[in-house]
Design a protein around this motif. Structure first.
Motif, PDB file in Angstrom:
ATOM      1  N   GLU A  16       0.203   3.968   2.600  1.00 51.86           N
ATOM      2  CA  GLU A  16       0.614   3.628   3.968  1.00 51.86           C
ATOM      3  C   GLU A  16       2.122   3.649   4.121  1.00 51.86           C
ATOM      4  OE1 GLU A  16      -1.172   3.262   6.773  1.00 51.86           O
ATOM      5  OE2 GLU A  16      -2.756   4.024   5.459  1.00 51.86           O
ATOM      6  N   GLU A  17       2.830   3.191   3.100  1.00 53.92           N
ATOM      7  CA  GLU A  17       4.295   3.200   3.174  1.00 53.92           C
ATOM      8  C   GLU A  17       4.834   4.625   3.269  1.00 53.92           C
ATOM      9  OE1 GLU A  17       6.222   0.519   3.548  1.00 53.92           O
ATOM     10  OE2 GLU A  17       4.361  -0.653   3.586  1.00 53.92           O
ATOM     11  N   GLY A  77       3.197   9.846   9.602  1.00 51.65           N
ATOM     12  CA  GLY A  77       1.758   9.859   9.371  1.00 51.65           C
ATOM     13  C   GLY A  77       1.248  11.036   8.570  1.00 51.65           C
ATOM     14  N   ARG A 118       3.188   7.234   4.434  1.00 52.54           N
ATOM     15  CA  ARG A 118       2.808   7.777   5.742  1.00 52.54           C
ATOM     16  C   ARG A 118       3.722   7.270   6.853  1.00 52.54           C
ATOM     17  NH1 ARG A 118      -3.763   7.184   5.113  1.00 52.54           N
ATOM     18  NH2 ARG A 118      -4.101   9.110   3.911  1.00 52.54           N
ATOM     19  N   LYS A 119       4.097   6.007   6.770  1.00 53.16           N
ATOM     20  CA  LYS A 119       4.998   5.443   7.778  1.00 53.16           C
ATOM     21  C   LYS A 119       6.314   6.217   7.832  1.00 53.16           C
ATOM     22  CE  LYS A 119       3.475   0.602   7.457  1.00 53.16           C
ATOM     23  NZ  LYS A 119       3.881  -0.745   6.956  1.00 53.16           N
ATOM     24  N   ASP A 134       0.867  -1.170   0.000  1.00 50.34           N
ATOM     25  CA  ASP A 134       0.000   0.000   0.000  1.00 50.34           C
ATOM     26  C   ASP A 134       0.912   1.231   0.000  1.00 50.34           C
ATOM     27  OD1 ASP A 134      -1.613   2.193   0.682  1.00 50.34           O
ATOM     28  OD2 ASP A 134      -3.008   0.948   1.814  1.00 50.34           O
ATOM     29  N   ASP A 189      -4.194  10.545  -2.196  1.00 48.52           N
ATOM     30  CA  ASP A 189      -4.230  10.013  -0.830  1.00 48.52           C
ATOM     31  C   ASP A 189      -2.880  10.122  -0.130  1.00 48.52           C
ATOM     32  OD1 ASP A 189      -6.907   9.287  -0.937  1.00 48.52           O
ATOM     33  OD2 ASP A 189      -6.467   7.318  -1.793  1.00 48.52           O
TER      34      ASP A 189
END
Length: 361
Positions: free
Chosen positions: A233-234, A241, A236-237, A230, A262
């Motif tokens: 998500e990667e 965030g 954001r990590k 994803d 996104d």
């Protein structure tokens, strides 16, 4: 002289044509190397688009098909026209290949000559092209480069300038995080500029060969496979965030654009670099609720000097992106065919109109 002439889609011919006349205010350039651009491929497959069709001359150049192709090129000045006193025979140069009206201001303060009425490109709408042994170009569009810069690498300055302008449009700053959607030629060169300017750079790309090219070239911090992870998500990590500060759409693929929407942080910037041949779907509510900026970019405008300076500084290495060199006679069977049917295996294919340099490693 030999030249690649565009007649119509799927009709490009290598012909012997007369040299252009040297006019006052112009220089003749012996072409060393010319890259094959995605625009050239679109003209071949779906055109004429930028190339003026037979019977429909371009309003500025006055030319119609057949026209000589090639707009990503480097070379050496072999003749200097009357009135040109700041360039000389033997100078190494690249060309900013615009065709714009004589009434358009193209001085150093201009930010919009590339958006002027009927704008087009040398090597697409006439005035010669880089896929010929030599070309005559107006002084305004000729940029001198350091003779120490290899001419094959210099042929990539034109597409790199596209990337530089896109990064400028984003407002990206050193220390920020950028996400590039797509590791084709422009995606890779956009990542190259971002990396050189001191950003943390991530790229999303399905092709394992292209992901590896980005990593091997050292222009990205990580390359994500969107089929396996994803990407949002990667990112954001790796940003506590928050998401990426800037993102670049380099594919004209809807799902990539959606991912970037996104993946950027609230108040982030998305720059659309690719050419879309159809309307895209757009989540207007997301744009509003995240206060995003979505910006278009096309070509370059007074960008070549800064791009050249970046390359000459040593912060950018263009050599990894040259994946093949061919003779003009093999433009279609070895050049276009590779980029159309085996595009994962190539980034930039360079053509030597004279045949010189093909034996060099």
């Amino acid at each position: 002289m030999k030249a690649a002439r565009y007649y119509d889609n799927h009709d490009i011919r290598i012909e012997d044509i007369p040299e252009q006349k040297l006019e006052p205010g112009t220089v003749r350039i012996d072409v060393a190397w010319c890259g094959i651009c995605g625009t050239d491929l679109h003209e071949y497959l779906d055109g004429p688009i930028f190339c003026p069709p037979k019977g429909h001359p371009h309003p500025i150049s006055g030319e119609e098909s057949p026209v000589t192709l090639g707009h990503e090129f480097s070379g050496v000045i072999s003749e200097v026209g009357e009135g040109v006193d700041d360039l000389k025979v033997g100078d190494h140069v690249v060309v900013e290949p615009y065709i714009v009206g004589d009434d358009v201001y193209t001085g150093p303060e201009s930010k919009d000559y590339h958006l002027s009425k009927d704008m087009n490109f040398i090597g697409l709408a006439g005035r010669g092209g880089g896929l010929s042994e030599n070309i005559v170009v107006r002084r305004r569009w000729v940029h001198k480069i350091d003779s120490k810069l290899p001419l094959d690498e210099a042929a990539l300055i034109e597409p790199l300038s596209v990337a530089y302008h896109a990064v400028e449009r984003s407002g990206a700053k050193e220390g920020q995080t950028a996400l590039v959607g797509g590791a084709g030629p422009i995606g890779l060169l956009t990542a190259t500029v971002l990396h050189a300017l001191g950003l943390k750079v991530y790229i999303s790309e399905l092709s394992p060969l292209r992901r590896q090219k980005a990593l091997d070239a050292g222009v990205v911090d990580e390359a994500f496979n969107p089929a396996e992870v994803d990407v949002v998500e990667e990112v954001r990590k790796r940003t506590d965030g928050k998401g990426a500060d800037v993102a670049f759409e380099c594919t004209s693929v809807q799902v990539v654009f959606d991912t970037l929407m996104d993946a950027v942080r609230p108040t982030g910037v998305i720059v659309v670099v690719s050419i879309w041949g159809r309307k895209a779907q757009f989540d207007m509510h997301k744009l509003v609720m995240k206060e995003l900026d979505v910006r278009g970019t096309i070509g370059y405008v007074n960008t070549h000097p800064k791009t050249i300076a970046l390359v000459e500084s040593g912060k950018v290495d263009l050599k990894p992106f040259i994946t093949k060199k061919i003779a003009l006679e093999h433009l279609v069977d070895e050049g276009f065919d590779t980029l159309i049917n085996h595009n994962e295996t190539a980034v930039k294919i360079l053509v030597s109109p004279s045949g010189k340099g093909l034996d060099e490693k």
